[in-house]
Design an enzyme around this catalytic site. Structure first.
Site, PDB file in Angstrom:
ATOM      1  NE  ARG A 360      -0.906 -10.048  -0.826  1.00  0.00           N
ATOM      2  CZ  ARG A 360      -1.672 -10.487  -1.462  1.00  0.00           C
ATOM      3  NH1 ARG A 360      -3.094  -8.731  -1.727  1.00  0.00           N
ATOM      4  NH2 ARG A 360      -2.420 -11.279  -2.192  1.00  0.00           N
ATOM      5  CB  CYS A 391       5.282  11.023  -6.566  1.00  0.00           C
ATOM      6  SG  CYS A 391       4.504  12.788  -4.977  1.00  0.00           S
TER       7      CYS A 391
END
Ligand SMILES: *Cc1c(COP(=O)(O)O)cnc(C)c1O
Length: 463
Positions: A360, A391
């Site tokens: 979110r 990553c």
């Protein structure tokens, strides 16, 4: 402050960079009851406990990251919504916020109904014993197979979302020798979020049938003609994380306007109106959500007033809170890994999860709170950004928050109000394993959704 103005500030900067935060709180050990699950407190050692279980024990038993869900709080909120609306209205919990079989059983026991919007959600609901007639089926692109299963299992209502679907559902119901109860979802041109709402004539979105240009009235006309359908009402859902009720006022006015058109044209008063969900919760201390009884009173008054003005008998109201029930009942428990101070800026605190368990922040720029929970600390506050292990530089869980400056690897921190749209939106990005949902209640903890394993991952990879 510009970044370059303070190239080498202190670790917990006296001068703080720009961001979405207010001054550090007086005491970082205090837990604001607004954002934490109901039974959360700190024990004599300063360790956070919930449902009578401390988080150090939870981390030992279940590992981290983990979603920790307070059953008493969930049941209490579900009950509060149910009681607030009484017997003249129905509360449908929006399963997309978070769904598991335990949740379905609690909803059933507390007298709530359930919204689903996919075959998977329907299967979960039915497998946990939710009576089909208390299930509503939503979605803008239900497959033929999903519609067939919904009709066959006897769901209480299907919420029709397009002209094509009106025909499709009617056809399937008829071929099964059934008459399916349906609502038509319309878009009324109101889009609400937090403290504002926009009212327009046209709504540029994929859901629903526009009220504009008489399209919704045409949809009703068609639905009323089809033998396979029993049209029971009109549905409207205007947004999410809403604090201001005025968007609902405009929406209800427009929905009732349509009911009046239907009455005048067809001589029928549709018996139900659904006002959707979208009620806001506190993610930080700055948010002030309303209580269910206030919301129920406001919504009932709005609809009653509008119907009286239109000389219609007041239809049965239903609402669909998701976030407002499950959101505050859970927090995510993480272990702190790398702590990286950037002079003059902030300290990056890495946790063992991230955007895979809470998308979110990256997706909606959402704000969250965070606290050190495995101990109390009197250290100075430092401006921190809680980031995950993915990553991806946008892998942020809490953008700006104060944590004690003695925070160290191995500490446990928790992000409250992660019950809604976190586990349900979790991914396997970077082949990270999705965390478990651990329920705590009266001094006991139990896993209701287990942690994913590498075996689970590899099982799907059949190449
Ligand atoms: C998402 C949704 C809800 C629930 O929204 P919350 O913000 O979780 O209350 C209810 N009804 C419909 C139709 C939805 O799409």
């Amino acid at each position: 402050m510009s970044r370059s103005a303070h190239p080498a500030g202190p670790r917990h900067a006296d001068v703080l960079p720009e961001g979405h935060y207010s001054a550090p709180p007086a005491d970082l050990n205090t837990l604001d009851g607004k954002v934490w699950a109901q039974t959360v407190t700190r024990n004599a050692d300063g360790v956070l406990t919930v449902g009578g279980v401390d988080v150090v024990t939870l981390a030992e038993q279940h590992g981290t990251p983990a979603y920790i869900l307070d059953e008493a709080d969930f049941r209490g909120r579900a009950r509060a919504w149910r009681t607030a609306f009484g017997n003249d209205a129905d509360v449908f919990y929006a399963g997309k916020a978070f769904l598991s079989r335990a949740v379905v059983r609690w909803l059933h026991e507390e007298g709530l109904n359930l919204d689903v919007c996919s075959g998977g959600e329907l299967a979960t609901a039915l497998s946990a014993g939710m009576p089909a007639d208390r299930i509503a089926f939503h979605g803008n692109n239900k497959s033929t197979e999903e519609i067939r299963r919904a009709v066959e299992s006897g769901v209480g209502r299907i919420v029709l979302d397009s002209f094509q679907e009106i025909v499709r559902v009617a056809h399937i119901a008829q071929s099964l020798g059934k008459r399916q109860r349906v609502q038509i979802r319309i878009t009324v041109g109101v889009e609400a979020h937090t403290h504002e709402f926009i009212a327009t004539a046209h709504e540029d979105q994929k859901f629903g049938i526009p009220l504009a240009d008489g399209q919704a009235a045409e949809a009703v006309r068609r639905a009323l003609q089809l033998d396979g359908l029993e049209l029971i009402g009109i549905h409207s859902h205007i947004g999410s994380q809403i604090f201001d009720m005025s968007g609902f006022e405009v929406a209800a006015h427009r929905v009732v306007g349509l009911l009046k058109v239907i009455r005048d044209e067809h001589g029928v008063e549709l018996p139900e109106i659904d006002l959707g969900g979208g009620l806001g919760i506190a993610y930080t201390s700055d948010d002030d959500p309303r209580e269910p009884h206030e919301i129920a009173k406001a919504l009932t008054e709005i609809v009653t007033r509008e119907c009286e003005a239109a000389r219609l008998s007041t239809p049965r109201i239903s609402v669909e809170p998701g976030r407002a029930i499950v959101g505050p009942t859970a927090f995510t428990l993480y272990e702190v890994g790398t702590v990286k101070p950037l002079d003059g800026l902030r300290t990056y605190v890495s946790v063992d999860g991230g955007m895979s368990d809470n998308i979110r922040t990256a997706l909606y720029d959402a704000e969250y709170s965070v606290a050190l929970v495995s101990r109390a600390s009197d250290a100075e506050p430092m401006l921190a950004r809680v980031v995950g292990k993915h990553c991806e530089s946008g892998d942020i869980v809490v953008k700006d928050a104060f944590l004690p400056s003695d925070l160290a690897p191995g500490d446990l921190i928790a992000v409250p109000a992660t019950g809604a749209y976190c586990r349900s939106m979790a991914s396997n990005y970077n082949h990270v394993l999705r965390p478990p949902v651990v329920v705590v209640h009266e001094g006991e903890s139990r896993v209701v959704v287990r942690r994913e394993t590498e075996e689970d991952l590899l099982r799907l990879d059949v190449g």
